[in-house]
Motif scaffolding. Sequence first.
Motif, mmCIF file in Angstrom:
data_model
loop_
_atom_site.group_PDB
_atom_site.id
_atom_site.type_symbol
_atom_site.label_atom_id
_atom_site.label_comp_id
_atom_site.label_asym_id
_atom_site.label_seq_id
_atom_site.Cartn_x
_atom_site.Cartn_y
_atom_site.Cartn_z
ATOM 1 N N ILE A 126 0.730 -1.277 -0.003
ATOM 2 C CA ILE A 126 0.086 0.108 -0.247
ATOM 3 C C ILE A 126 0.856 1.361 -0.017
ATOM 4 N N ALA A 127 2.047 1.121 0.781
ATOM 5 C CA ALA A 127 2.725 2.533 0.895
ATOM 6 C C ALA A 127 3.787 2.515 -0.495
ATOM 7 N N THR A 128 4.033 3.788 -0.557
ATOM 8 C CA THR A 128 4.744 4.178 -1.669
ATOM 9 C C THR A 128 6.185 4.623 -1.153
ATOM 10 N N GLY A 129 6.216 5.110 0.119
ATOM 11 C CA GLY A 129 7.460 5.864 0.638
ATOM 12 C C GLY A 129 7.116 7.152 1.435
ATOM 13 N N LEU A 130 8.197 7.969 1.689
ATOM 14 C CA LEU A 130 7.747 9.021 2.466
ATOM 15 C C LEU A 130 7.046 10.172 1.523
ATOM 16 N N GLN A 131 5.988 10.799 1.782
ATOM 17 C CA GLN A 131 5.311 11.718 1.428
ATOM 18 C C GLN A 131 5.731 13.157 1.394
ATOM 19 N N HIS A 132 5.768 13.556 2.774
ATOM 20 C CA HIS A 132 6.431 14.776 3.325
ATOM 21 C C HIS A 132 6.426 14.523 4.854
ATOM 22 N N ILE A 133 7.230 15.652 5.338
ATOM 23 C CA ILE A 133 7.416 16.116 6.792
ATOM 24 C C ILE A 133 6.876 17.301 7.094
ATOM 25 N N GLY A 134 5.877 17.193 8.159
ATOM 26 C CA GLY A 134 5.094 18.348 8.540
ATOM 27 C C GLY A 134 5.933 19.003 9.767
ATOM 28 N N ILE A 135 6.100 20.257 9.479
ATOM 29 C CA ILE A 135 6.945 21.299 10.253
ATOM 30 C C ILE A 135 5.974 22.469 10.531
ATOM 31 N N GLY B 171 14.436 18.317 -4.593
ATOM 32 C CA GLY B 171 14.460 16.846 -5.344
ATOM 33 C C GLY B 171 13.134 16.015 -4.936
ATOM 34 N N ASN B 172 13.375 15.020 -4.189
ATOM 35 C CA ASN B 172 12.079 14.185 -3.940
ATOM 36 C C ASN B 172 11.936 14.258 -2.333
ATOM 37 N N LEU B 173 12.315 15.398 -1.874
ATOM 38 C CA LEU B 173 12.108 15.718 -0.498
ATOM 39 C C LEU B 173 11.001 16.807 -0.230
ATOM 40 N N MET B 174 9.827 16.630 0.304
ATOM 41 C CA MET B 174 8.723 17.514 0.342
ATOM 42 C C MET B 174 8.681 17.720 2.086
ATOM 43 N N ILE B 175 8.589 19.099 2.432
ATOM 44 C CA ILE B 175 8.192 19.680 3.450
ATOM 45 C C ILE B 175 6.785 20.373 3.647
ATOM 46 N N GLU B 176 5.834 19.992 4.393
ATOM 47 C CA GLU B 176 4.631 20.693 4.483
ATOM 48 C C GLU B 176 4.963 21.589 5.860
ATOM 49 N N THR B 177 4.565 22.961 5.726
ATOM 50 C CA THR B 177 4.767 23.943 6.888
ATOM 51 C C THR B 177 3.348 24.565 7.065
ATOM 52 N N SER B 178 2.965 24.622 8.297
ATOM 53 C CA SER B 178 1.697 25.295 8.134
ATOM 54 C C SER B 178 1.849 26.252 9.397
ATOM 55 N N GLU B 179 1.398 27.590 9.340
ATOM 56 C CA GLU B 179 1.416 28.487 10.106
ATOM 57 C C GLU B 179 0.380 28.371 11.217
ATOM 58 N N ASN B 180 0.649 27.602 12.209
ATOM 59 C CA ASN B 180 -0.433 27.421 13.203
ATOM 60 C C ASN B 180 -0.256 28.219 14.589
ATOM 61 N N ARG B 181 0.875 28.971 14.682
ATOM 62 C CA ARG B 181 1.231 29.965 16.008
ATOM 63 C C ARG B 181 1.451 28.934 17.070
ATOM 64 N N GLN B 182 1.784 27.538 16.857
ATOM 65 C CA GLN B 182 1.729 26.556 18.029
ATOM 66 C C GLN B 182 3.371 26.015 18.058
ATOM 67 N N ALA B 183 3.973 26.410 17.046
ATOM 68 C CA ALA B 183 5.491 25.994 16.931
ATOM 69 C C ALA B 183 6.133 25.697 18.455
ATOM 70 N N ALA B 184 6.635 24.594 18.813
ATOM 71 C CA ALA B 184 7.193 24.192 19.979
ATOM 72 C C ALA B 184 8.665 25.029 20.042
ATOM 73 N N MET B 185 9.212 25.449 18.957
ATOM 74 C CA MET B 185 10.352 26.170 19.129
ATOM 75 C C MET B 185 11.603 25.617 19.969
ATOM 76 N N CYS B 186 11.535 24.437 19.678
ATOM 77 C CA CYS B 186 12.603 23.412 20.256
ATOM 78 C C CYS B 186 13.029 22.338 19.404
ATOM 79 N N SER B 187 14.349 21.853 19.511
ATOM 80 C CA SER B 187 14.890 20.643 19.154
ATOM 81 C C SER B 187 13.627 19.613 18.978
#
Length: 134
Positions: A4-13, A51-67
């Motif tokens: 079913i899975a084809t790989g990594l689609q994205h990383i959400g930040i 390339g084939n790396l996708m990052i999804e970023t969403s402005e939710n004003r709740q970012a942890a702002m830490c590692s």
Amino acid sequence: MKDIATGLQHIGIPTNDIAETIAFYEKLGFTIALRTENKEAKEQVAFLLLGNLMIETSENRQAAMCSGAVDHIAIDVKDIEAALSFVNERNLNNLNDCIHFLPFWENGVRFFKIEGPNKEILEFSQIGLKPIFT
């Protein structure tokens, strides 16, 4: 899942400032693949591609702002219903989630989420299918 899975689609930040985040990743060579709004959540969203790396970023004003402040890892699937059945059959749907739809991309995206043993969120996501309402 391997059928079913084809790989990594994205990383959400998550971000508190989407313009700053986009500018940072553009300096690294990423381009904007899609910029939109999640109207339901009232969040600005950008998908950034290198390339084939996708990052999804969403402005939710709740970012942890830490590692370690990644919100989720999305696994690309070709059959969202089969992926949900797979997860449910193994009692892994610990968030009791169902399939959601967002009007992202040309025909939208359908997804659901579970939580891993380290509180990481795994999103199973299928792009390109319109929602099915029953």
